[in-house]
Motif scaffolding. Structure first.
Motif, PDB file in Angstrom:
ATOM      1  N   PHE A 123       0.831  -1.207   0.000  1.00 46.03           N
ATOM      2  CA  PHE A 123       0.000   0.000   0.000  1.00 46.03           C
ATOM      3  C   PHE A 123       0.865   1.257   0.000  1.00 46.03           C
ATOM      4  O   PHE A 123       0.682   2.156  -0.827  1.00 46.03           O
ATOM      5  CB  PHE A 123      -0.924  -0.006   1.220  1.00 46.03           C
ATOM      6  CG  PHE A 123      -1.715   1.260   1.386  1.00 46.03           C
ATOM      7  CD1 PHE A 123      -2.818   1.519   0.592  1.00 46.03           C
ATOM      8  CD2 PHE A 123      -1.337   2.205   2.338  1.00 46.03           C
ATOM      9  CE1 PHE A 123      -3.541   2.692   0.741  1.00 46.03           C
ATOM     10  CE2 PHE A 123      -2.047   3.377   2.494  1.00 46.03           C
ATOM     11  CZ  PHE A 123      -3.161   3.627   1.693  1.00 46.03           C
ATOM     12  N   PHE A 124       1.822   1.311   0.922  1.00 45.98           N
ATOM     13  CA  PHE A 124       2.626   2.529   1.028  1.00 45.98           C
ATOM     14  C   PHE A 124       3.606   2.681  -0.132  1.00 45.98           C
ATOM     15  O   PHE A 124       3.898   3.800  -0.559  1.00 45.98           O
ATOM     16  CB  PHE A 124       3.371   2.550   2.367  1.00 45.98           C
ATOM     17  CG  PHE A 124       2.505   2.935   3.527  1.00 45.98           C
ATOM     18  CD1 PHE A 124       2.104   4.254   3.716  1.00 45.98           C
ATOM     19  CD2 PHE A 124       2.059   1.979   4.421  1.00 45.98           C
ATOM     20  CE1 PHE A 124       1.297   4.613   4.779  1.00 45.98           C
ATOM     21  CE2 PHE A 124       1.248   2.328   5.490  1.00 45.98           C
ATOM     22  CZ  PHE A 124       0.859   3.650   5.677  1.00 45.98           C
ATOM     23  N   SER A 125       4.098   1.552  -0.673  1.00 44.33           N
ATOM     24  CA  SER A 125       5.013   1.653  -1.817  1.00 44.33           C
ATOM     25  C   SER A 125       4.287   2.061  -3.083  1.00 44.33           C
ATOM     26  O   SER A 125       4.890   2.612  -4.007  1.00 44.33           O
ATOM     27  CB  SER A 125       5.733   0.313  -2.028  1.00 44.33           C
ATOM     28  OG  SER A 125       4.800  -0.704  -2.345  1.00 44.33           O
ATOM     29  N   SER A 126       2.975   1.808  -3.139  1.00 41.02           N
ATOM     30  CA  SER A 126       2.204   2.160  -4.333  1.00 41.02           C
ATOM     31  C   SER A 126       1.634   3.581  -4.268  1.00 41.02           C
ATOM     32  O   SER A 126       1.125   4.083  -5.267  1.00 41.02           O
ATOM     33  CB  SER A 126       1.066   1.161  -4.544  1.00 41.02           C
ATOM     34  OG  SER A 126       0.147   1.200  -3.461  1.00 41.02           O
ATOM     35  N   LEU A 127       1.732   4.219  -3.105  1.00 36.15           N
ATOM     36  CA  LEU A 127       1.185   5.572  -2.968  1.00 36.15           C
ATOM     37  C   LEU A 127       1.796   6.560  -3.972  1.00 36.15           C
ATOM     38  O   LEU A 127       1.055   7.291  -4.653  1.00 36.15           O
ATOM     39  CB  LEU A 127       1.372   6.081  -1.540  1.00 36.15           C
ATOM     40  CG  LEU A 127       0.289   5.684  -0.530  1.00 36.15           C
ATOM     41  CD1 LEU A 127       0.633   6.218   0.849  1.00 36.15           C
ATOM     42  CD2 LEU A 127      -1.077   6.206  -0.969  1.00 36.15           C
ATOM     43  N   PRO A 128       3.132   6.629  -4.111  1.00 37.65           N
ATOM     44  CA  PRO A 128       3.702   7.571  -5.092  1.00 37.65           C
ATOM     45  C   PRO A 128       3.219   7.299  -6.513  1.00 37.65           C
ATOM     46  O   PRO A 128       2.962   8.234  -7.275  1.00 37.65           O
ATOM     47  CB  PRO A 128       5.211   7.340  -4.966  1.00 37.65           C
ATOM     48  CG  PRO A 128       5.410   6.779  -3.597  1.00 37.65           C
ATOM     49  CD  PRO A 128       4.197   5.938  -3.360  1.00 37.65           C
TER      50      PRO A 128
END
Length: 213
Positions: A13-18
């Motif tokens: 989730f956090f790696s896909s935010l950007p």
């Protein structure tokens, strides 16, 4: 396992935010072609990865079967399959019955020293296990404790059909033209893990059993 999946989801989730912000920014600027490319790229990459993994898994399984039966074979659809819940370290029980493939039947009808002395070949992930090569039944007395362990009475209480197949296996192992082999890891004087393979030519059955404790 639930905790591992939860951590994995959080990381993704956090790696896909950007990347998601990049897509939204392109959409806000009405750069639709770029949006389509950005949306399609991970899907295409995922499909390629899935197909590549499937190819190598299929090839690895085919090579594994050759190392067990000394012939190329496709097992087809099981007649019966039972799989117990597995613990975190893999402890559990599986029991699968197939119609005996013609390739395996023909190989064992012409069983020779190569088959009976050199197969099955233990896979690398079983490197601490002991290999017991193919033998023709009737089974010898030393095999009885391993057979009793492989034919799990505990799991037979969870699946009634197991008892029927257990009887068929014991009957097959009392006559010729049945072959058995196994990999085993003993816990001191008792078997603790086993992969058992049984080729029943007269009964036209192939049995695959795994019991880990």
């Amino acid at each position: 396992m639930t905790a591992i999946w939860a951590v994995g989801v959080i990381v993704v989730f956090f790696s896909s935010l950007p990347y998601g912000i990049w897509i939204l920014g392109s959409a806000f600027k009405k750069k639709w072609r770029k949006v389509i490319i950005l949306l399609a790229a991970p899907i295409i990459a995922g499909l390629v990865l899935w197909r590549t993994t499937l190819f190598f898994d299929t090839r690895a399984h085919a090579e594994y079967l050759v190392r067990i039966y000394d012939t190329k074979v496709e097992l087809g659809t099981p007649l019966f399959s039972y799989e117990s819940p597995r613990s975190f370290n893999g402890d559990g029980y599986s029991f699968v019955v197939y119609p005996l493939p013609a390739a395996i039947c023909n190989r064992f009808l012409s069983a020779d020293r190569r088959l009976l002395a050199e197969f099955p070949k233990c896979p690398d992930y079983r490197k601490h296990w002991t290999t017991h090569p193919w033998h023709e039944a009737p089974a010898d007395a030393n095999f009885s404790k391993y057979l009793d362990f492989a034919l799990s009475r505990y799991d037979a209480e969870s699946a009634a059909d197991l008892t029927i197949y257990f009887r068929a296996i014991r009957k097959a192992l009392a006559r010729k033209q049945t072959y058995y082999a196994f990999f085993v890891y003993d816990h001191e004087e008792y078997p603790g893990n086993i992969d058992l393979f049984i080729v029943d030519i007269l009964g036209n059955r192939l049995y695959l059993i795994n019991h880990n404790t």
